[in-house]
Design a protein around this motif. Structure first.
Motif, PDB file in Angstrom:
ATOM      1  N   GLN A 315      34.419   7.653  -6.767  1.00 38.46           N
ATOM      2  CA  GLN A 315      35.182   7.314  -5.566  1.00 38.46           C
ATOM      3  C   GLN A 315      35.377   5.808  -5.429  1.00 38.46           C
ATOM      4  OE1 GLN A 315      34.302   9.586  -1.928  1.00 38.46           O
ATOM      5  NE2 GLN A 315      34.417   7.668  -0.767  1.00 38.46           N
ATOM      6  N   ALA A 321      39.596   8.241  -6.407  1.00 35.64           N
ATOM      7  CA  ALA A 321      38.867   8.394  -5.153  1.00 35.64           C
ATOM      8  C   ALA A 321      39.180   9.684  -4.415  1.00 35.64           C
ATOM      9  CB  ALA A 321      39.139   7.191  -4.245  1.00 35.64           C
ATOM     10  N   ALA A 394      31.547   4.447  -0.515  1.00 37.20           N
ATOM     11  CA  ALA A 394      31.471   5.818  -1.035  1.00 37.20           C
ATOM     12  C   ALA A 394      30.103   6.432  -0.766  1.00 37.20           C
ATOM     13  CB  ALA A 394      31.767   5.825  -2.531  1.00 37.20           C
ATOM     14  N   THR A 429      43.523   5.261  -1.406  1.00 37.75           N
ATOM     15  CA  THR A 429      43.336   6.048  -2.623  1.00 37.75           C
ATOM     16  C   THR A 429      44.660   6.601  -3.119  1.00 37.75           C
ATOM     17  OG1 THR A 429      42.964   8.094  -1.398  1.00 37.75           O
ATOM     18  CG2 THR A 429      41.043   6.718  -1.861  1.00 37.75           C
TER      19      THR A 429
END
Length: 448
Positions: A315, A321, A394, A429
């Protein structure tokens, strides 16, 4: 084409193609302990597999960038089949089984590599690409750039090798590419979240000074580089080809592996499986698939899960991610686990909800401690700033998704440390699942 199959340097079988099948035929008088695979014990009748190589022989075949290099370097020796690829790379690799052309000798005469110098070097993409090309003739799977090389200044006594033994490198060297910058930094610190608890075996790693390279100690060899263990991943045990490593479930992986674990060790081994599984959720590793869970053994009575390896905070890279967990649990493939993991631990692993909650909290506490190390490292080395920021965000997400929101206890997290260092919000992301390892190093094949 016929190949010789060796176990710890002893020739035990022939591997060849017969019409539309691949055949493994044990030699007469092969000892039962010299089995090639847990799925293929020694017997008089050959083991046949339709159309493709037996899954065991495909588990260590090169993938991604390394495979492209091998095709460039050894193209004339390849006929498009995995059998010819195995003939080129099978003489050295992971585990106690090696494969050579008939009459060939396992191992290889490769130039030694100074590991300590590599850890201190400036590891540019071009430099690492040249190393991969130099040590390409080795059987090792995985999509990220990696290779095995014999180290320089090894113990001189290790060079005295008898016929029943096989000496190889003690290390796997992994690099970064443009889609996974500073992968060495990422994997080194991510693995520490589980390693520092000192509860279950974890592969020992060292990071290069620039954070680009990771040197991983192999667990299938001894300190002299003599192969001691067979290794089989869950993908091969399930009979799946490597490209289907995501096409299964956590339940199927568990069932395919636990059947070989001796009854006397099953409780501790299931706990080890649980620690590995939970760690992936805490650190947001979406790349734990059927090839990253494996067994190793010296014989049928000594089979265990390998030390945990290849744990990365996927991630932390915007390109990956949005990826969900690599394998589903109870039909769900999501980071929002709810009670799913707790039920899996109780029903499948025999771990009570209380013990499960304790495991979660120990991992979260470790993530907080290592997270602060990551932040401190980024303070001292600005080039790691962006990656470190994404890693700790993350881990915070991972901890939050596992901890019960109804708890009365205020749990430690990384929010305060993130605020103190002044990290901005993570980058947006990229949508859609993307597979790790489509290396930006890949170029157009050279014309011949």
């Amino acid at each position: 084409m016929k190949l010789d199959v060796h176990v710890c340097g002893r020739t035990v079988a022939k591997l060849y193609r017969e019409r539309d099948e691949y055949v493994l035929s044990y030699l007469p008088d092969t000892a039962p302990t010299d089995f090639v695979s847990l799925t293929m014990p020694v017997r008089e009748e050959p083991w046949r597999w339709p159309r493709d190589l037996h899954p065991f022989f495909r588990q260590n075949l090169p993938e991604g960038y390394l495979l492209s290099i091998i095709r460039e370097e050894f193209g004339p020796l390849l006929d498009g089949t995995d059998l010819s690829l195995l003939a080129v790379v099978g003489g050295m690799g992971i585990g106690r089984v090696t494969v050579t052309p008939e009459g060939g000798v396992p191992g290889g005469d490769m130039e030694p590599l100074q590991i300590e110098s590599l850890l201190k070097a400036k590891n540019t993409t071009a430099h690492f690409a040249s190393l991969v090309r130099r040590y390409a003739r080795v059987s090792i799977s995985g999509m990220v750039p990696k290779f095995i090389a014999p180290e320089e200044n090894a113990d001189a006594s290790a060079h005295v090798v008898g016929k029943p033994t096989l000496r190889t490198s003690r290390y796997i060297i992994k690099g970064s590419d443009d889609s996974t910058p500073y992968l060495g930094f990422n994997e080194f610190h991510t693995m520490r979240v589980l390693e520092r608890l000192n509860i279950v075996p974890v592969a020992r790693t060292r990071m290069s000074e620039d954070g680009c390279i990771l040197v991983v100690d192999r667990f299938d060899v001894d300190v002299q580089g003599i192969v001691t263990h067979g290794v089989e991943d869950a993908c091969g045990l399930l009979g799946l080809p490597p490209h289907e490593k995501y096409a299964t479930t956590t339940e199927r992986v568990l069932n395919a592996t636990r059947v070989y674990v001796p009854a006397t060790a099953i409780r501790t081994q299931l706990e080890q499986f649980g620690w590995h599984l939970l760690t992936n959720y805490v650190v947001r590793n979406a790349d734990c698939h059927a090839k990253n869970i494996a067994l190793y053994y010296t014989g049928l009575k000594n089979v265990a899960y390998t030390p945990a390896y290849d744990i990365v905070t996927t991630q932390a890279y915007p390109r990956y991610a949005a990826n969900p967990p690599g394998l589903s649990v109870d039909g769900r493939q999501t980071w929002a686990v709810g009670k799913t993991l707790e039920r899996f631990f109780k029903a499948r692993l025999g771990i009570t909800p209380k013990q499960y909650a304790e495991m979660v909290e120990r991992l979260c506490e470790s993530a907080v401690e290592v997270g602060q190390e990551v932040i401190e490292a980024a303070r001292n080395e600005p080039r790691w700033h962006t990656l470190a920021k994404h890693m700790v965000y993350a881990w915070n997400d991972g901890m939050t998704s596992l901890r019960s929101p109804k708890g009365l206890v205020v749990f430690r997290g990384l929010h305060e440390a993130i605020a103190q260092v002044g990290f901005s919000e993570p980058e947006r992301t990229e949508s859609g699942r993307k597979m790790i390892g489509r290396s930006e190093l890949l170029g157009k094949p050279r014309k011949r």
